[in-house]
Design a protein around this motif. Structure first.
Motif, mmCIF file in Angstrom:
data_model
loop_
_atom_site.group_PDB
_atom_site.id
_atom_site.type_symbol
_atom_site.label_atom_id
_atom_site.label_comp_id
_atom_site.label_asym_id
_atom_site.label_seq_id
_atom_site.Cartn_x
_atom_site.Cartn_y
_atom_site.Cartn_z
ATOM 1 N N LEU A 16 0.827 -1.207 0.000
ATOM 2 C CA LEU A 16 0.000 0.000 0.000
ATOM 3 C C LEU A 16 0.862 1.259 0.000
ATOM 4 O O LEU A 16 0.445 2.317 -0.475
ATOM 5 C CB LEU A 16 -0.971 -0.023 1.189
ATOM 6 C CG LEU A 16 -1.905 -1.250 1.215
ATOM 7 C CD1 LEU A 16 -2.826 -1.220 2.425
ATOM 8 C CD2 LEU A 16 -2.726 -1.358 -0.067
ATOM 9 N N THR A 19 1.377 3.072 -3.376
ATOM 10 C CA THR A 19 0.349 4.033 -3.777
ATOM 11 C C THR A 19 0.536 5.365 -3.062
ATOM 12 O O THR A 19 0.312 6.429 -3.646
ATOM 13 C CB THR A 19 -1.053 3.461 -3.490
ATOM 14 O OG1 THR A 19 -1.176 2.257 -4.236
ATOM 15 C CG2 THR A 19 -2.159 4.411 -3.900
ATOM 16 N N ALA A 37 -5.423 -3.841 -8.036
ATOM 17 C CA ALA A 37 -6.823 -3.518 -8.308
ATOM 18 C C ALA A 37 -6.984 -3.297 -9.803
ATOM 19 O O ALA A 37 -6.110 -2.714 -10.447
ATOM 20 C CB ALA A 37 -7.248 -2.278 -7.538
ATOM 21 N N SER A 105 -13.606 -10.072 3.581
ATOM 22 C CA SER A 105 -12.828 -10.324 2.364
ATOM 23 C C SER A 105 -11.835 -11.474 2.573
ATOM 24 O O SER A 105 -11.984 -12.292 3.492
ATOM 25 C CB SER A 105 -12.150 -9.032 1.909
ATOM 26 O OG SER A 105 -12.048 -9.007 0.499
ATOM 27 N N SER A 247 -12.226 -14.567 -1.650
ATOM 28 C CA SER A 247 -12.392 -13.120 -1.710
ATOM 29 C C SER A 247 -13.196 -12.745 -2.946
ATOM 30 O O SER A 247 -13.012 -13.327 -4.007
ATOM 31 C CB SER A 247 -11.019 -12.446 -1.781
ATOM 32 O OG SER A 247 -11.155 -11.086 -2.120
ATOM 33 N N ALA A 249 -13.073 -9.488 -3.772
ATOM 34 C CA ALA A 249 -12.501 -8.174 -4.072
ATOM 35 C C ALA A 249 -12.245 -8.025 -5.569
ATOM 36 O O ALA A 249 -12.706 -7.069 -6.197
ATOM 37 C CB ALA A 249 -11.221 -7.977 -3.274
ATOM 38 N N TYR A 255 -13.699 -4.632 -3.841
ATOM 39 C CA TYR A 255 -12.562 -4.397 -2.937
ATOM 40 C C TYR A 255 -12.945 -3.805 -1.581
ATOM 41 O O TYR A 255 -12.721 -4.391 -0.536
ATOM 42 C CB TYR A 255 -11.556 -3.449 -3.612
ATOM 43 C CG TYR A 255 -11.167 -3.880 -4.994
ATOM 44 C CD1 TYR A 255 -10.106 -4.755 -5.188
ATOM 45 C CD2 TYR A 255 -11.869 -3.433 -6.120
ATOM 46 C CE1 TYR A 255 -9.747 -5.169 -6.456
ATOM 47 C CE2 TYR A 255 -11.516 -3.841 -7.397
ATOM 48 C CZ TYR A 255 -10.463 -4.710 -7.557
ATOM 49 O OH TYR A 255 -10.125 -5.121 -8.811
ATOM 50 N N GLY A 256 -13.520 -2.605 -1.628
ATOM 51 C CA GLY A 256 -13.783 -1.860 -0.393
ATOM 52 C C GLY A 256 -15.006 -2.341 0.369
ATOM 53 O O GLY A 256 -15.244 -1.908 1.494
ATOM 54 N N GLU A 257 -15.791 -3.240 -0.237
ATOM 55 C CA GLU A 257 -16.940 -3.786 0.497
ATOM 56 C C GLU A 257 -16.518 -4.861 1.483
ATOM 57 O O GLU A 257 -17.295 -5.259 2.354
ATOM 58 C CB GLU A 257 -17.995 -4.347 -0.466
ATOM 59 C CG GLU A 257 -18.639 -3.321 -1.370
ATOM 60 C CD GLU A 257 -19.578 -2.368 -0.624
ATOM 61 O OE1 GLU A 257 -19.809 -2.556 0.592
ATOM 62 O OE2 GLU A 257 -20.064 -1.435 -1.278
ATOM 63 N N ARG A 258 -15.321 -5.357 1.320
ATOM 64 C CA ARG A 258 -14.739 -6.359 2.229
ATOM 65 C C ARG A 258 -15.652 -7.581 2.350
ATOM 66 O O ARG A 258 -16.191 -7.879 3.411
ATOM 67 C CB ARG A 258 -14.456 -5.758 3.616
ATOM 68 C CG ARG A 258 -13.696 -4.466 3.609
ATOM 69 C CD ARG A 258 -12.408 -4.519 2.812
ATOM 70 N NE ARG A 258 -11.410 -5.414 3.366
ATOM 71 C CZ ARG A 258 -10.575 -6.128 2.594
ATOM 72 N NH1 ARG A 258 -10.635 -6.084 1.270
ATOM 73 N NH2 ARG A 258 -9.695 -6.918 3.152
ATOM 74 N N GLY A 294 -22.166 -5.742 0.999
ATOM 75 C CA GLY A 294 -21.419 -6.477 -0.025
ATOM 76 C C GLY A 294 -21.915 -7.897 -0.192
ATOM 77 O O GLY A 294 -22.049 -8.410 -1.316
#
Ligand code: PLP
Length: 414
Positions: A16, A19, A37, A105, A247, A249, A255-258, A294
């Motif tokens: 991470l 980024t 992603a 996730s 997963s 994602a 992705y962000g909904e886990r 999600g």
């Protein structure tokens, strides 16, 4: 002064953090190939059409509420997730030997599985491939397992070190846990062939090694959900036990909904019931119960696949599952085409070395073989961001950025 004055500054997460550095770079040429992603040909994040449709349906449902889910999550979601990975005709499912719990996730599924093993399995050692996704050792260590590695990647061939893998698993103590990437191994993009999977399965079963599958890319590798689950299904078909962390994602772009699931395939229905009761005791004090949104999206889309065959042609609902598989295949195909384009661009430049691994490797990432110095050169001179192990996300590339990347690689190796 602060009571926390002695807290040391922690390093950025190695993945991470890429980024974070990218975001700080003002250059208009900058390219982020660090994060796993999907991006469109225009370089934008993608929300699948079928996901938008499912969300609309959920929003329009007047009986929709925001109550707590059970500790184990949404029941439909769990059933459908098991079916997706193990197959609609899985005997283990028919025999009620599978318990599935909704988790946060893939990461959350791995963690809950690991916590369960640390409490209820009498072997501590978990063997993970060398290399593997950077979060694996941390998740397992913090859960109380003892992390060991098995050889996986051969830098010389940029392929699988199959002999090393077999030797290391053969040396593992009987009963040890073995983490296996179901498909599209991260970071190497190198998977065993089906024949090699069969040899791995036989060796593991003969030594009572416990498989813990990580499936973060089902459908993303080949574009086909069943093909990408074949390794897993071989292990489940033999009647043995295993764990599975799933997963959504990448393959649903959530992705962000886990949203993910942990399944434990047990020897009998009786064992599965008891295992589930203990999973609840792991989850309850950790986050009580999982989020609803999600999982509702996933269940809405997957439900379509379970519509009675007789109604298939009448039922418009089934369209959603089909639409998902089409959108998933389009993402996978775009990634495969990026591999070919990058390979062609390097060939056209006459870049020294063999780059065929770019088209041989599979899934979201290419393990380029570029070293730390070459990576930092490319970031400094070309504003291309990637993890220091030389892993690039093919999903972050497009027709416009490929020439720039090829120029950078060419300059880095010359
Ligand atoms: N496992 C592997 C191998 C991965 O590459 C990832 C994501 O990059 C995950 C698990 C977990 O991802 P998430 O927690 O977002 O589902």
């Amino acid at each position: 002064g602060s009571v926390f004055a002695n807290v040391a500054q922690a390093p950025e997460d190695p993945i991470l953090g890429v980024t974070v550095a990218y975001n700080k770079d003002p250059s208009p040429m900058k390219v982020n190939l660090g994060v796993g992603a999907y991006r469109t040909e225009e370089g934008k994040p993608l929300v699948l059409n079928v996901v938008k449709k499912a969300e609309k349906m959920l929003l329009n449902n007047p009986s929709r509420v925001k109550e707590y889910l059970p500790i184990t999550g949404l029941a439909d979601f769990n059933k459908l997730s098991a079916k997706l990975i193990f197959g609609a005709d899985s005997r283990a499912i028919q025999e009620n030997r599978v318990t599935t719990v909704q988790c946060l996730s893939g990461t959350g599924s791995l963690r809950v599985g690991a916590e369960f093993l640390a409490r209820h399995y009498n072997k501590r050692a978990i063997f993970i491939p060398q290399p593997t996704w950077g979060n694996h050792p941390k998740v397992f260590t913090l859960a109380g397992l003892s992390v060991k590695t098995y050889r996986y990647y051969d830098p010389k061939t940029r392929g699988l070190n199959f002999q090393g893998l077999l030797e290391d698993l053969n040396m593992a103590p009987s009963g040890a846990i073995v983490l296996l990437h179901a498909c599209a191994h991260n970071p190497t993009g190198v998977d065993p062939t089906l024949d090699q999977w069969e040899q791995i399965r036989r060796l593991m079963r003969s030594k009572s090694l416990l498989p813990f599958f990580d499936s973060a890319y089902q459908g993303f590798a080949s574009g086909n959900l069943d093909a990408d689950a074949q390794s897993v299904r071989m292990f489940v078909a033999d009647g043995g036990e295993c764990l599975m962390a799933q997963s959504y994602a990448k393959n649903m772009g959530l992705y962000g909904e886990r949203v993910g699931a942990l399944s434990i395939v047990c020897e009998s229905a009786d064992v599965a019931v008891k295992v589930e009761s203990q999973l609840k005791l792991v989850i309850r004090p950790m986050y009580s119960n999982p989020p609803i949104h999600g999982a509702s999206i996933v269940a809405t889309i997957l439900k379509d696949s379970s519509v009675d065959k007789a109604y298939v042609f009448l039922c418009f609902l089934r369209e959603m599952y089909r639409e998902w598989t089409i959108e998933l295949k389009a993402m996978a195909n775009r990634i495969i085409s990026m591999r070919q384009q990058l390979f062609n661009a390097l060939s056209a430049r006459g870049t020294p070395g063999d780059w065929s691994h770019i088209i041989k490797q599979i899934g979201m990432f290419t393990f380029t073989g570029l070293n730390k110095e070459q990576v930092s050169f490319m970031t400094r001179e070309y504003h291309i961001y990637m993890t220091s192990d030389g892993r690039i996300s093919m999903a972050g590339l497009n027709t416009k950025t490929i020439p720039h990347l090829a120029d950078a690689i060419h300059a880095a190796v010359n």
